[in-house]
Design an enzyme around this catalytic site. Sequence first.
Site, PDB file in Angstrom:
ATOM      1  CD1 TRP A   1      71.114  33.648  19.945  1.00 60.69           C
ATOM      2  CD2 TRP A   1      71.466  31.889  21.310  1.00 60.69           C
ATOM      3  NE1 TRP A   1      72.474  33.494  20.104  1.00 60.69           N
ATOM      4  CE2 TRP A   1      72.724  32.420  20.935  1.00 60.69           C
ATOM      5  CE3 TRP A   1      71.449  30.784  22.160  1.00 60.69           C
ATOM      6  CZ2 TRP A   1      73.938  31.884  21.370  1.00 60.69           C
ATOM      7  CZ3 TRP A   1      72.664  30.255  22.601  1.00 60.69           C
ATOM      8  CH2 TRP A   1      73.879  30.794  22.203  1.00 60.69           C
TER       9      TRP A   1
ATOM     10  CD  GLU B   1      82.594  30.482  23.691  1.00 66.91           C
ATOM     11  OE1 GLU B   1      82.287  31.276  24.589  1.00 66.91           O
ATOM     12  OE2 GLU B   1      82.796  30.835  22.516  1.00 66.91           O
TER      13      GLU B   1
ATOM     14  CD  GLU C   1      81.558  35.552  24.776  1.00 64.67           C
ATOM     15  OE1 GLU C   1      81.693  34.319  24.757  1.00 64.67           O
ATOM     16  OE2 GLU C   1      81.801  36.268  23.791  1.00 64.67           O
TER      17      GLU C   1
ATOM     18  CG  HIS D   1      78.722  31.812  23.415  1.00 65.09           C
ATOM     19  ND1 HIS D   1      79.654  32.761  23.048  1.00 65.09           N
ATOM     20  CD2 HIS D   1      77.504  32.330  23.074  1.00 65.09           C
ATOM     21  CE1 HIS D   1      79.041  33.792  22.493  1.00 65.09           C
ATOM     22  NE2 HIS D   1      77.740  33.563  22.511  1.00 65.09           N
TER      23      HIS D   1
ATOM     24  CD  GLU E   1      84.354  38.541  21.914  1.00 64.12           C
ATOM     25  OE1 GLU E   1      83.826  37.572  21.356  1.00 64.12           O
ATOM     26  OE2 GLU E   1      84.097  38.847  23.087  1.00 64.12           O
TER      27      GLU E   1
ATOM     28  CB  THR F   1      85.604  33.147  19.246  1.00 66.97           C
ATOM     29  OG1 THR F   1      85.315  34.528  19.379  1.00 66.97           O
ATOM     30  CG2 THR F   1      86.585  32.718  20.305  1.00 66.97           C
TER      31      THR F   1
ATOM     32  CG  ASP G   1      75.725  35.777  20.711  1.00 69.29           C
ATOM     33  OD1 ASP G   1      74.807  36.291  20.051  1.00 69.29           O
ATOM     34  OD2 ASP G   1      75.526  35.107  21.751  1.00 69.29           O
ATOM     35  CD  GLU G   2      82.072  34.340  20.470  1.00 64.65           C
ATOM     36  OE1 GLU G   2      82.275  35.405  21.064  1.00 64.65           O
ATOM     37  OE2 GLU G   2      82.129  33.220  21.028  1.00 64.65           O
TER      38      GLU G   2
ATOM     39  CG  HIS H   1      80.458  39.797  22.039  1.00 63.70           C
ATOM     40  ND1 HIS H   1      80.495  38.568  22.641  1.00 63.70           N
ATOM     41  CD2 HIS H   1      79.207  40.276  22.255  1.00 63.70           C
ATOM     42  CE1 HIS H   1      79.313  38.314  23.190  1.00 63.70           C
ATOM     43  NE2 HIS H   1      78.521  39.330  22.964  1.00 63.70           N
TER      44      HIS H   1
END
Length: 326
Positions: free
Chosen positions: A34, A77, A112, A115, A165, A168, A197-198, A201
């Site tokens: 995305w 971010e 990242e 974000h 991570e 977040t 995503d976090e 990670h």
Amino acid sequence: MKFFEEKRREVMKHIEKFMLEKMNEYLKPIDTIWQPSDFLPDASRETFFSEIKELQESAQGLSYDLVAVLIGDTITEEALPTYESWLTMVEGVSDDEEGGWMKWTRHWTAEENRHGDLLNKYLYLSGRVNMRAMEVSTQYLIADGFDIGTGHDPYRNFIYTSFQELATNVSHRRVASHAKKAGDTLLSKMCGVIASDEARHAKAYKYFIERTFEVDANEAMLAFEDMMRKKIVMPAHFLREVGLKIGQTFGHFTDAAQRLGVYTAIDYVDILKELITDWHIASVTDLKEDGEKARDYIMALPDRLLRVAERMKNPMLEYKFSWIDG
Ligand SMILES: [Fe+2]
Ligand SMILES: [Fe+2]
């Protein structure tokens, strides 16, 4: 000391191999992942203004604290340049541009970077934010940097990023559910995709440390203990607003997060417990005496912190951030 440095270099060579190998598992292909524009009003379309109007109407339902937390998260971010330059300063890793460390660092940064882009554009369009005040805080935070207690040690770095991570992930996920309750489904979706995503990670960094425990258990344990004794400080701990000194805004930001239940002292303990489980701390073998002691400290820590967290009062102090008008 020399011995430890050499050993770390050896271990990092071993880990960097995994960083290359696992990149496709823990980071998504750039062409299909995305992008911020997937969620934002498209300025080239006729419907642009009506979409903004809709976005602004939904954003009206967000509470003051929630907007404040979202701004703090966004600034955190947006300070990505700090984190990237810090990762390139780690010792004992190869600075070969195509090597595991540098390649991972670049690709992680690239993911990242979306974000802050997404959240910043949302906040700008929402009409809820004094953008100039927020931008001043962002510029300050990048200029001020951070001091997170890892030094240039790769083990401490990966322990920190594993923790961070996960933290977040929790906070974006909670903002997503608050936004949903407040009727802002667009914001909820945005924070949801960032949170996932976090989570990916976090898996990567936890995996790197898991491999480290397999080959250098004692030093990994000592690094874990050291980071927990120092406490994991948030990357935005130097956060400030115009006219204020370094760090003066940070406490108000974390108070708002604690009040809302977006990120609390209990979450800190839960993350610690997750790391203890995932790194099989209880069953690590090959520890020396100091490593055993470090393990004892770590294993006892969740209960100790829980007792402290239970006694903590919810911070009630109302604070007016310069980021939000009225
Ligand atoms: Fe992020
Ligand atoms: Fe992250």
